[in-house]
Design a protein around this motif. Structure first.
Motif, PDB file in Angstrom:
ATOM      1  N   PHE A   1      -0.470   7.818   2.606  1.00  0.00           N
ATOM      2  CA  PHE A   1       0.146   7.865   1.281  1.00  0.00           C
ATOM      3  C   PHE A   1       1.611   7.448   1.372  1.00  0.00           C
TER       4      PHE A   1
ATOM      5  N   THR B   1      -1.804  -0.401   7.326  1.00  0.00           N
ATOM      6  CA  THR B   1      -2.936   0.454   6.970  1.00  0.00           C
ATOM      7  C   THR B   1      -3.998   0.448   8.056  1.00  0.00           C
TER       8      THR B   1
ATOM      9  N   GLN C   1      -3.092   6.062  -4.502  1.00  0.00           N
ATOM     10  CA  GLN C   1      -2.168   4.920  -4.545  1.00  0.00           C
ATOM     11  C   GLN C   1      -2.666   3.839  -5.515  1.00  0.00           C
TER      12      GLN C   1
ATOM     13  N   ALA D   1      -5.990   9.092   0.007  1.00  0.00           N
ATOM     14  CA  ALA D   1      -4.637   8.546  -0.194  1.00  0.00           C
ATOM     15  C   ALA D   1      -4.700   7.199  -0.900  1.00  0.00           C
TER      16      ALA D   1
ATOM     17  N   GLU E   1       2.026   3.496   2.206  1.00  0.00           N
ATOM     18  CA  GLU E   1       1.579   2.484   1.246  1.00  0.00           C
ATOM     19  C   GLU E   1       2.546   2.203   0.103  1.00  0.00           C
ATOM     20  N   TRP E   2       3.614   2.973  -0.044  1.00  0.00           N
ATOM     21  CA  TRP E   2       4.522   2.744  -1.179  1.00  0.00           C
ATOM     22  C   TRP E   2       5.147   1.361  -1.109  1.00  0.00           C
TER      23      TRP E   2
ATOM     24  N   GLN F   1      -0.345  -2.790  -3.308  1.00  0.00           N
ATOM     25  CA  GLN F   1       0.074  -2.139  -4.553  1.00  0.00           C
ATOM     26  C   GLN F   1       0.599  -3.165  -5.551  1.00  0.00           C
TER      27      GLN F   1
END
Length: 198
Positions: free
Chosen positions: A118, A22, A49, A45, A121-122, A127
């Protein structure tokens, strides 16, 4: 909003994101495009998230308490192991940040920045942490506020302070501190699991 939950989310997510892709993706984007639209795109984004992670964690909290705290403990332990093992490696690269300076309109740059972050970051550790905190506490707005604020601080540092920050970050130390924080949260979740089972 519960301030202690906001602070817990902020303190847990911030050190996880400092040495993360990031920071470096935001940095690369800011070297290629004007900083303000990059920050707007990245911040948007992150907001989406974090909302997804909080929703997933809140749905998880509908399960029996022992199961939830056990899953939370596993999430934090996995995060701690990943962070500790990556402490000696270099910063994650940001090669996916796009090439060139074409399309310099505010909306286009914000959209490019949104898309890059976006996608990047998955399944990220932040997260996992956010979902775990949302499952642990019954305060989704507080978790959202703290996690999003931490992500905005990291992206703001990258976008507005730039290369000087990336060169001075003690990445190994930051990752180890974050790993220890994850272990502490995992231990608390294990204790809660044991209490729920007895």
């Amino acid at each position: 909003m519960v301030i202690s939950v906001v602070l817990a989310a902020f303190v847990l997510v911030l050190p996880v994101e400092l040495p993360d892709k990031t920071l470096f993706a935001s940095l690369v984007l800011a070297t290629r495009f004007p900083p303000l639209p990059v920050f707007v795109g990245v911040g948007t984004a992150f907001g989406l998230q974090v909302a997804i992670a909080v929703t997933a964690g809140s749905l998880l909290s509908l399960l029996p308490q022992a199961l939830v705290s056990g899953v939370v403990a596993v999430l934090f332990l996995v995060g701690a192991v990943i962070l500790w093992r990556s402490a000696t490696s270099g910063p994650e690269d940001a090669d996916d940040a796009g090439e060139g300076k074409e399309g310099r309109s505010f909306l286009r740059v914000a959209a490019i920045s949104f898309g890059v972050l976006f996608a990047a970051e998955w399944g990220d550790l932040s997260q996992l942490a956010t979902a775990g905190l949302a499952a642990r506490y019954d305060e989704p707005l507080s978790v959202f506020g703290g996690a999003w604020a931490a992500l905005l601080v990291v992206s703001g540092l990258a976008v507005f302070l730039g290369k000087n920050l990336a060169d001075r970050l003690p990445i190994a130390l930051i990752r180890r501190v974050a790993a220890v924080l994850f272990v502490v949260f995992a231990a608390v979740a294990v204790v809660e699991t044991i209490r729920a089972l007895t």
